[in-house]
Design a protein around this motif. Structure first.
Motif, short mmCIF file in Angstrom:
data_model
loop_
_atom_site.label_atom_id
_atom_site.label_comp_id
_atom_site.label_asym_id
_atom_site.label_seq_id
_atom_site.Cartn_x
_atom_site.Cartn_y
_atom_site.Cartn_z
N LEU A 62 0.82 -1.21 0.00
CA LEU A 62 0.00 0.00 0.00
C LEU A 62 0.86 1.27 0.00
N LEU A 63 1.90 1.30 0.86
CA LEU A 63 2.77 2.47 0.92
C LEU A 63 3.52 2.66 -0.39
N SER A 64 3.95 1.56 -1.01
CA SER A 64 4.65 1.64 -2.29
C SER A 64 3.76 2.26 -3.36
N ILE A 65 2.51 1.84 -3.39
CA ILE A 65 1.56 2.38 -4.37
C ILE A 65 1.36 3.88 -4.17
N ARG A 66 1.19 4.28 -2.90
CA ARG A 66 0.95 5.71 -2.60
C ARG A 66 2.14 6.58 -3.02
N LEU A 67 3.34 6.12 -2.70
CA LEU A 67 4.54 6.92 -3.01
C LEU A 67 4.86 6.93 -4.50
N LYS A 68 4.66 5.80 -5.17
CA LYS A 68 4.90 5.75 -6.62
C LYS A 68 3.92 6.66 -7.35
N ALA A 69 2.67 6.69 -6.86
CA ALA A 69 1.66 7.56 -7.46
C ALA A 69 2.04 9.03 -7.32
N ALA A 70 2.79 9.35 -6.26
CA ALA A 70 3.22 10.74 -6.04
C ALA A 70 4.51 11.07 -6.80
N GLY A 71 5.06 10.09 -7.52
CA GLY A 71 6.22 10.38 -8.36
C GLY A 71 7.55 9.93 -7.80
N TYR A 72 7.56 9.20 -6.70
CA TYR A 72 8.82 8.75 -6.10
C TYR A 72 9.28 7.43 -6.72
N ASP A 73 10.58 7.23 -6.71
CA ASP A 73 11.19 5.97 -7.09
C ASP A 73 11.29 5.12 -5.82
N VAL A 74 10.52 4.04 -5.74
CA VAL A 74 10.36 3.31 -4.48
C VAL A 74 10.93 1.90 -4.56
N GLU A 75 11.65 1.52 -3.50
CA GLU A 75 12.07 0.13 -3.29
C GLU A 75 11.52 -0.30 -1.92
N SER A 76 11.19 -1.58 -1.78
CA SER A 76 10.67 -2.06 -0.51
C SER A 76 11.50 -3.23 0.00
N ALA A 77 11.50 -3.41 1.31
CA ALA A 77 12.24 -4.49 1.96
C ALA A 77 11.36 -5.10 3.05
N ALA A 78 11.32 -6.43 3.12
CA ALA A 78 10.45 -7.13 4.06
C ALA A 78 11.01 -7.19 5.46
N ASN A 79 12.29 -6.86 5.63
CA ASN A 79 12.89 -6.81 6.97
C ASN A 79 14.13 -5.94 6.93
N ALA A 80 14.72 -5.70 8.11
CA ALA A 80 15.85 -4.77 8.21
C ALA A 80 17.10 -5.29 7.51
N LYS A 81 17.33 -6.60 7.55
CA LYS A 81 18.53 -7.14 6.90
C LYS A 81 18.47 -6.97 5.40
N VAL A 82 17.29 -7.21 4.81
CA VAL A 82 17.12 -6.98 3.37
C VAL A 82 17.32 -5.50 3.05
N ALA A 83 16.82 -4.64 3.95
CA ALA A 83 16.95 -3.19 3.75
C ALA A 83 18.42 -2.78 3.71
N LEU A 84 19.24 -3.32 4.60
CA LEU A 84 20.67 -2.96 4.62
C LEU A 84 21.36 -3.38 3.34
N GLY A 85 20.94 -4.51 2.78
CA GLY A 85 21.51 -4.92 1.50
C GLY A 85 21.05 -4.02 0.37
N THR A 86 19.76 -3.65 0.38
CA THR A 86 19.21 -2.78 -0.65
C THR A 86 19.83 -1.39 -0.59
#
Length: 455
Positions: free
Chosen positions: A25-49
């Motif tokens: 849901l958050l990805s959809i909202r931010l992409k609709a506003a023009g942002y380039d969005v990446e998502s991560a399912a947990n903190a470890k994935v986020a650190l890699g991303t």
């Protein structure tokens, strides 16, 4: 968010949450506003991303399995001190979120929140932070040395950028230690004079008899000791910006000479009969009330209006407390680089003390306190006791009864563990407490017996 407020297509946002539906849901909202969005399912994935994506803003849930949002924030801050992190929290964890902001988290959103609140918070984070995007980093290069995320500073920097393009004289009014020279240099870098010299002089630091020679220059033999011609700062800064700090301390007799130079745009070196044309933009600064100085006949009214075409008010540190965690981290990083010492951080109580302190000496005093704390602390984590000593705040030297008791208990228990080399049963007997109660005391003060055991 209006059309003109839409972010640049390269603006990157990383969202971290272990709830797949909320993440989507958050990805959809931010992409609709023009942002380039990446998502991560947990903190470890986020650190890699984080390494490959390099976002400008990170949005993370506070409560996640494994590494939580605050642990993720600490990891991000070590690698990217100025990257804003927004924490999402449920109603029951609001106290945790408030604590998080004191540690340097940019902001927090309490679930459930409206789309517009999300977009406004992200946009504010981008506007108030130095950008990690290359194009925006180049655009913001002029203010790269000014560390801030406060709204009051954002407003000031917007004014500074606007007046930088003109050639009007500027007056910066502020308390001592707020960074007036940094602001003046930033304005110079944002102007068309950026490739020409920027020269700073403190009018209060130079004796009156030398001030004219320093600014206008002198010829050989103009006075005793003038063995050769000397080019003054006006001439040396031709085409650039001259910053006159503490202009309120300029001698009254010299103010007449400076006024003439500003009016005629030419200087005459001491001992010379020839005038020299100069093209210099003047930025002056003072901590004094110049209008009161005019009433007291210690500052010329005509010079005041010549210098004060545009006035900028630089806020004291006490009015931009949200910048303190950023500044502390910056000074910590600088100290590590200079001394090649181990990385140090502050515990929550120490940071709270810094945020709440009155700071009469502003950023200069904060830097001094941080550097003293590094020198005085033998541990990797700087405690509130070290900060109190560095602050020299007499009002905090006498703790409350509860604080005194807690400090005594912690020190007493730590001493017992040292004496017994971490033997809890023996330590409990010395304290005349049963083993279960003694363990509760250790847990309350976060003391780990194993760390006191000898190899």
């Amino acid at each position: 968010m209006s059309q003109q407020d839409l972010p640049n297509a390269a603006t990157k946002v990383l969202i971290v949450d272990d709830d797949p539906s909320l993440l989507r849901l958050l990805s959809i909202r931010l992409k609709a506003a023009g942002y380039d969005v990446e998502s991560a399912a947990n903190a470890k994935v986020a650190l890699g991303t984080l390494q490959s994506f390099l976002p400008e803003v990170v949005i993370s849930d506070l409560r996640m399995e494994g590494m939580d949002g605050m642990a993720l924030f600490q990891q991000i801050r070590q690698q990217h001190p100025n990257m804003p992190v927004i924490i999402m929290t449920a109603h029951g964890t609001i106290p945790d979120a408030i604590s998080a902001t004191k540690q340097g988290v940019f902001s927090f959103l309490t679930k459930p929140f409206e789309s517009q609140q999300l977009l406004d918070t992200v946009q504010q984070a981008i506007l108030l932070q130095p950008s990690t995007n290359e194009d925006n980093a180049d655009k913001d290069h002029w203010r790269a040395n000014i560390i801030s995320r406060s709204t009051v500073m954002a407003s000031l920097l917007q004014q500074a950028k606007q007046v930088a393009s003109s050639d009007f004289s500027l007056l910066i009014h502020s308390q001592s230690g707020t960074g007036k020279e940094l602001l003046a240099k930033a304005i110079h870098l944002a102007s068309s004079r950026k490739d020409k010299p920027f020269t700073a002089i403190n009018c209060a630091a130079i004796p009156e008899q030398l001030l004219e020679s320093e600014l206008f220059g002198h010829t050989r033999g103009a006075f005793t000791g003038a063995a050769k011609d000397h080019v003054g700062l006006f001439q040396a800064t031709d085409g650039g910006t001259l910053f006159l700090d503490e202009i309120g301390d300029m001698p009254l007799n010299f103010q007449v000479k400076l006024l003439r130079v500003l009016q005629e745009k030419e200087i005459r070196p001491v001992g010379s009969t020839q005038s020299i044309k100069v093209d210099v933009r003047i930025i002056s600064a003072t901590h004094k009330n110049l209008q009161q100085a005019i009433i007291n006949n210690s500052f010329r009214e005509d010079l005041y209006y010549r210098l004060n075409v545009v006035e900028l008010e630089l806020p004291p540190l006490a009015e931009r407390r949200e910048d303190i965690p950023l500044l502390v981290q910056y000074f910590l990083n600088q100290a590590v680089q200079r001394s090649n010492s181990p990385i140090k951080s502050l515990n929550v109580e120490a940071m709270e003390l810094l945020i709440a302190a009155p700071w009469p000496g502003n950023i200069r005093q904060l830097q001094n306190v941080v550097e003293q704390s590094i020198a005085l602390c033998s541990e990797n984590v700087i405690s509130e006791v070290v900060i109190k000593n560095a602050l020299r705040d007499k009002t905090t030297q006498l703790p409350s009864f509860q604080q005194a008791r807690e400090h005594f208990e912690r020190d007493y228990l730590a001493r017992l563990l040292k004496i017994t080399a971490g033997n809890v049963s023996q330590a409990a007997r010395i304290a005349q407490r049963n083993r279960t109660e003694f363990y509760k005391l250790l847990n309350r003060h976060h003391l780990i017996p194993e760390s006191y055991r000898e190899e």
